[in-house]
Design an enzyme around this catalytic site. Structure first.
Site, PDB file in Angstrom:
ATOM      1  N   CYS A 116      -6.313  -5.980   1.470  1.00 58.24           N
ATOM      2  CA  CYS A 116      -5.883  -6.867   2.565  1.00 58.24           C
ATOM      3  C   CYS A 116      -6.586  -6.543   3.882  1.00 58.24           C
ATOM      4  O   CYS A 116      -6.673  -7.392   4.768  1.00 58.24           O
ATOM      5  CB  CYS A 116      -4.380  -6.759   2.747  1.00 58.24           C
ATOM      6  SG  CYS A 116      -3.500  -6.959   1.190  1.00 58.24           S
ATOM      7  N   HIS A 256      -1.812  -9.384   9.199  1.00 54.15           N
ATOM      8  CA  HIS A 256      -1.874  -9.728   7.779  1.00 54.15           C
ATOM      9  C   HIS A 256      -0.538 -10.354   7.373  1.00 54.15           C
ATOM     10  O   HIS A 256       0.526  -9.833   7.696  1.00 54.15           O
ATOM     11  CB  HIS A 256      -2.155  -8.460   6.969  1.00 54.15           C
ATOM     12  CG  HIS A 256      -2.002  -8.645   5.506  1.00 54.15           C
ATOM     13  ND1 HIS A 256      -2.555  -9.712   4.839  1.00 54.15           N
ATOM     14  CD2 HIS A 256      -1.347  -7.905   4.566  1.00 54.15           C
ATOM     15  CE1 HIS A 256      -2.256  -9.620   3.550  1.00 54.15           C
ATOM     16  NE2 HIS A 256      -1.526  -8.544   3.363  1.00 54.15           N
ATOM     17  N   ASN A 286       0.949 -14.374   0.598  1.00 50.81           N
ATOM     18  CA  ASN A 286       0.028 -13.272   0.882  1.00 50.81           C
ATOM     19  C   ASN A 286      -1.303 -13.548   0.187  1.00 50.81           C
ATOM     20  O   ASN A 286      -1.356 -13.596  -1.046  1.00 50.81           O
ATOM     21  CB  ASN A 286       0.667 -11.973   0.361  1.00 50.81           C
ATOM     22  CG  ASN A 286      -0.187 -10.744   0.603  1.00 50.81           C
ATOM     23  OD1 ASN A 286      -1.375 -10.849   0.932  1.00 50.81           O
ATOM     24  ND2 ASN A 286       0.400  -9.582   0.437  1.00 50.81           N
TER      25      ASN A 286
END
Ligand code: UT7
Length: 329
Positions: A116, A256, A286
């Site tokens: 990520c 994020h 996500n």
């Protein structure tokens, strides 16, 4: 006297596959509920690639939009950095695949496997090469086909992940703006909190005769949650300090998009009010390395960023890895 140069983002773009997977769709797959997913994560739906839609296809679509905004031709790109943990192939790199599809004939290429935090790692690499004087025009991509490594029998993880891509063109500037500071860190001791156990060279697919390897993401969510808030918060304070800024100077925090509660707690730790936190997790879930550049593209294209505004990006993911960047638009 040496001229001071650094990287400046001159173009942004993103791409999301058109197929939507709602929480109601998830209820049909595992023992979960729309109420649980909304309240525990903030996710309402996520996107999923069609069977013939590749990770590199999304990366290319996002990149053309960024290139158009920057007004650059493919042959002008000197370096391509792709953050991804879901490459089209083990070999070649996704960067090489994207290079071919876009005709980036004068570019060096590399993939970054920082999960990520991959896009912010790419921004930091781009800025460092520009500051060194080696390259002037760099394309940075965060792109993931996470649905290809998602276990749709595991309710702890399958409700979270979606597909998507984001991109940024970074060019050299002598102006008093652009990428002010970046901070990268990792801790491999905690790798097994968020990983894909099998399919690497330790246990390649042919190791398993009965299909019993685990080629999907496994995560100890509550532990990752705790580390994410602490590390994204502290990395963000660090880049602000490096840039001589205070939390009150930040126009937008672009975190994020892993969990609405993580974003809220991180903002609180940094000292940024919730109305200055950009969130789109409800729409996309996500998307790992794609989540920060998708958020960046949306906040810019929605007209919410003006010259001189301060953007603070931060991300945390598998590795464990984390990163922050402070940018003056
Ligand atoms: O992108 C990389 C970084 N990733 C992250 O930052 C993700 C970090 N972690 C998280 O976002 C959260 O930990 C999750 C959303 C994954 C889980 O939320 P949580 O509040 O930490 O829940 P939990 O894991 O502590 O589980 C609480 C309960 C458990 O049930 P029991 O054992 O208390 O009976 C789980 O089995 O919630 C259950 N549960 C679910 N229930 C309904 C877990 N997933 C689900 C689900 N639907 N999808």
């Amino acid at each position: 006297m040496m001229r001071k140069i650094n990287g400046r983002i001159t173009g942004v773009g993103s791409f999301l596959p058109s197929h939507r997977v709602t929480n109601a769709d998830m209820e049909k797959l595992v023992d979960t509920s729309d109420e649980w997913i909304r309240s525990r994560t903030g996710i309402l739906e996520r996107r999923r690639c069609a069977a013939d839609e590749r990770n590199s296809d999304m990366a290319v679509a996002a990149s053309w939009r960024a290139m158009e905004m920057a007004n650059l031709r493919p042959e002008e790109i000197e370096l391509l950095v792709v953050g991804t943990v879901t490459p089209d192939y083990r070999l070649p790199s996704t960067a090489c695949v994207v290079q071919k599809k876009m005709g980036l004939v004068n570019a060096a290429t590399m993939d970054i496997a920082a999960a990520c935090a991959g896009f912010i790692h790419g921004l930091s690499i781009a800025d460092s090469y520009i500051r060194s004087g080696q390259y002037r025009r760099i394309l940075v991509i965060g792109t993931e086909k996470l649905t290809s490594v998602t276990n749709y029998r595991d309710r702890n993880t399958c409700v979270l992940f979606g597909d998507g891509a984001g991109a940024a063109v970074v060019e050299s500037t002598e102006e008093d703006r652009g990428i002010l500071s970046t901070f990268l860190r990792s801790d491999g001791r905690m790798a097994e909190l968020l990983w894909i156990p099998d399919g690497g060279s330790n246990t390649p697919p042919q190791t398993f005769e009965n299909g019993d390897g685990n080629f999907c993401i496994e995560m100890t969510g509550s532990e990752v949650f705790r580390h994410a808030v602490r590390q994204m918060g502290d990395a963000s304070l660090q880049v602000l300090k490096m840039a001589g800024l205070e939390p009150s100077d930040v126009t937008w925090l672009l975190p994020h998009q892993a969990n609405i509660r993580i974003m809220e707690s991180t903002a609180k730790r940094i000292g940024i009010p919730s109305e200055r936190v950009f969130m789109n997790i409800a729409k996309y879930g996500n998307t790992s390395s794609a989540s920060v550049p998708i958020a960046l593209d949306e906040v810019v294209r929605e007209g919410k960023v003006e010259a001189g505004d301060i953007l603070l990006m931060t991300a945390f993911g598998g590795g464990l890895t984390w990163a922050s960047a402070a940018v003056k638009w």
